[in-house]
Scaffold this motif. Structure first.
Motif, PDB file in Angstrom:
ATOM      1  N   ASP A 136      98.206  62.668  -3.996  1.00 55.33           N
ATOM      2  CA  ASP A 136      98.668  63.839  -4.725  1.00 55.33           C
ATOM      3  C   ASP A 136     100.032  63.485  -5.317  1.00 55.33           C
ATOM      4  O   ASP A 136     100.637  62.459  -4.960  1.00 55.33           O
ATOM      5  CB  ASP A 136      98.847  65.029  -3.770  1.00 55.33           C
ATOM      6  CG  ASP A 136      97.532  65.601  -3.248  1.00 55.33           C
ATOM      7  OD1 ASP A 136      96.467  65.276  -3.814  1.00 55.33           O
ATOM      8  OD2 ASP A 136      97.588  66.372  -2.276  1.00 55.33           O
ATOM      9  N   TRP A 137     100.547  64.346  -6.180  1.00 56.15           N
ATOM     10  CA  TRP A 137     101.932  64.198  -6.631  1.00 56.15           C
ATOM     11  C   TRP A 137     102.829  64.265  -5.399  1.00 56.15           C
ATOM     12  O   TRP A 137     102.576  65.057  -4.479  1.00 56.15           O
ATOM     13  CB  TRP A 137     102.306  65.327  -7.591  1.00 56.15           C
ATOM     14  CG  TRP A 137     101.770  65.126  -8.975  1.00 56.15           C
ATOM     15  CD1 TRP A 137     100.654  65.699  -9.505  1.00 56.15           C
ATOM     16  CD2 TRP A 137     102.328  64.296  -9.997  1.00 56.15           C
ATOM     17  NE1 TRP A 137     100.472  65.276 -10.801  1.00 56.15           N
ATOM     18  CE2 TRP A 137     101.493  64.413 -11.125  1.00 56.15           C
ATOM     19  CE3 TRP A 137     103.444  63.459 -10.062  1.00 56.15           C
ATOM     20  CZ2 TRP A 137     101.741  63.730 -12.316  1.00 56.15           C
ATOM     21  CZ3 TRP A 137     103.688  62.790 -11.249  1.00 56.15           C
ATOM     22  CH2 TRP A 137     102.848  62.919 -12.354  1.00 56.15           C
ATOM     23  N   HIS A 138     103.840  63.417  -5.351  1.00 57.10           N
ATOM     24  CA  HIS A 138     104.754  63.435  -4.215  1.00 57.10           C
ATOM     25  C   HIS A 138     106.086  62.796  -4.589  1.00 57.10           C
ATOM     26  O   HIS A 138     106.195  62.102  -5.595  1.00 57.10           O
ATOM     27  CB  HIS A 138     104.148  62.729  -2.998  1.00 57.10           C
ATOM     28  CG  HIS A 138     103.842  61.276  -3.201  1.00 57.10           C
ATOM     29  ND1 HIS A 138     102.770  60.837  -3.960  1.00 57.10           N
ATOM     30  CD2 HIS A 138     104.467  60.168  -2.754  1.00 57.10           C
ATOM     31  CE1 HIS A 138     102.745  59.513  -3.947  1.00 57.10           C
ATOM     32  NE2 HIS A 138     103.771  59.076  -3.232  1.00 57.10           N
ATOM     33  N   ALA A 139     107.085  63.060  -3.767  1.00 58.66           N
ATOM     34  CA  ALA A 139     108.405  62.454  -3.926  1.00 58.66           C
ATOM     35  C   ALA A 139     108.883  62.047  -2.541  1.00 58.66           C
ATOM     36  O   ALA A 139     108.789  62.808  -1.583  1.00 58.66           O
ATOM     37  CB  ALA A 139     109.380  63.446  -4.553  1.00 58.66           C
ATOM     38  N   HIS A 186     105.851  61.361  -8.359  1.00 62.21           N
ATOM     39  CA  HIS A 186     104.922  60.350  -8.860  1.00 62.21           C
ATOM     40  C   HIS A 186     103.616  60.434  -8.079  1.00 62.21           C
ATOM     41  O   HIS A 186     103.513  61.141  -7.089  1.00 62.21           O
ATOM     42  CB  HIS A 186     105.540  58.948  -8.717  1.00 62.21           C
ATOM     43  CG  HIS A 186     105.741  58.527  -7.286  1.00 62.21           C
ATOM     44  ND1 HIS A 186     106.756  59.026  -6.494  1.00 62.21           N
ATOM     45  CD2 HIS A 186     105.033  57.683  -6.493  1.00 62.21           C
ATOM     46  CE1 HIS A 186     106.682  58.485  -5.283  1.00 62.21           C
ATOM     47  NE2 HIS A 186     105.627  57.671  -5.259  1.00 62.21           N
ATOM     48  N   TRP A 187     102.637  59.693  -8.552  1.00 59.88           N
ATOM     49  CA  TRP A 187     101.386  59.505  -7.818  1.00 59.88           C
ATOM     50  C   TRP A 187     100.901  58.088  -8.105  1.00 59.88           C
ATOM     51  O   TRP A 187     101.312  57.459  -9.078  1.00 59.88           O
ATOM     52  CB  TRP A 187     100.323  60.542  -8.194  1.00 59.88           C
ATOM     53  CG  TRP A 187      99.798  60.433  -9.596  1.00 59.88           C
ATOM     54  CD1 TRP A 187     100.309  61.036 -10.711  1.00 59.88           C
ATOM     55  CD2 TRP A 187      98.684  59.659 -10.036  1.00 59.88           C
ATOM     56  NE1 TRP A 187      99.579  60.689 -11.811  1.00 59.88           N
ATOM     57  CE2 TRP A 187      98.567  59.840 -11.429  1.00 59.88           C
ATOM     58  CE3 TRP A 187      97.761  58.826  -9.399  1.00 59.88           C
ATOM     59  CZ2 TRP A 187      97.572  59.225 -12.188  1.00 59.88           C
ATOM     60  CZ3 TRP A 187      96.772  58.210 -10.160  1.00 59.88           C
ATOM     61  CH2 TRP A 187      96.681  58.414 -11.533  1.00 59.88           C
ATOM     62  N   ASN A 217     101.061  68.985  -5.844  1.00 64.53           N
ATOM     63  CA  ASN A 217      99.684  69.290  -6.233  1.00 64.53           C
ATOM     64  C   ASN A 217      98.825  68.039  -6.381  1.00 64.53           C
ATOM     65  O   ASN A 217      99.344  66.944  -6.628  1.00 64.53           O
ATOM     66  CB  ASN A 217      99.684  70.022  -7.577  1.00 64.53           C
ATOM     67  CG  ASN A 217     100.312  71.374  -7.467  1.00 64.53           C
ATOM     68  OD1 ASN A 217     100.189  72.047  -6.442  1.00 64.53           O
ATOM     69  ND2 ASN A 217     101.006  71.802  -8.518  1.00 64.53           N
ATOM     70  N   PRO A 218      97.500  68.206  -6.267  1.00 62.22           N
ATOM     71  CA  PRO A 218      96.600  67.101  -6.581  1.00 62.22           C
ATOM     72  C   PRO A 218      96.770  66.674  -8.040  1.00 62.22           C
ATOM     73  O   PRO A 218      97.196  67.465  -8.874  1.00 62.22           O
ATOM     74  CB  PRO A 218      95.201  67.686  -6.350  1.00 62.22           C
ATOM     75  CG  PRO A 218      95.425  68.848  -5.450  1.00 62.22           C
ATOM     76  CD  PRO A 218      96.782  69.394  -5.810  1.00 62.22           C
TER      77      PRO A 218
END
Length: 123
Positions: A47-50, A90-91, A118-119
């Protein structure tokens, strides 16, 4: 050829689409940085993440995608490396037709040091 063990199903599986694995190679209890071998099966991705730490990805095999927020998606393949600064959304994950294996190096492998979003919506 697989260099490191594929490991077990990724413990953060709720934040991934598809099948992926992780093997911790070094952790912060032993060293300054966490190091993990991550294997994405075809079509799987985060998923999107930081991360609240800088991260470096060293691509070992296959082909995969990386997208940093507000930038175009980039294709990564064996021999590539990329640095992702702390707190940058980022993903990353495998292309639909290839397994994707990378070493992730970060200053803190603690899951709470990653903020999940979010995915990823691929068109």
């Amino acid at each position: 050829m697989q260099i490191f063990s594929r490991g077990k199903i990724n413990p953060e599986i709720a934040h991934f689409k598809g099948e992926n694995y992780m093997e911790i190679l070094a952790n912060n209890q032993q060293y300054d940085h966490g190091v993990a071998n991550v294997t994405f099966m075809p079509g799987s991705r985060t998923d999107w993440h930081a991360h609240h730490f800088d991260q470096v990805l060293l691509i070992l095999s296959g082909r995969g995608w990386l997208q940093i927020q507000d930038q175009p998606t980039q294709l990564l393949q064996a021999g590539d490396s990329v640095a992702i600064p702390a707190d940058v959304w980022h993903w990353h994950g495998a292309t639909d037709d290839s397994e994707f294996v990378h070493i992730a190096v970060g200053a803190d492998p603690n899951p709470s040091a990653t903020e999940w979003g979010n995915p990823v919506d691929l068109v």
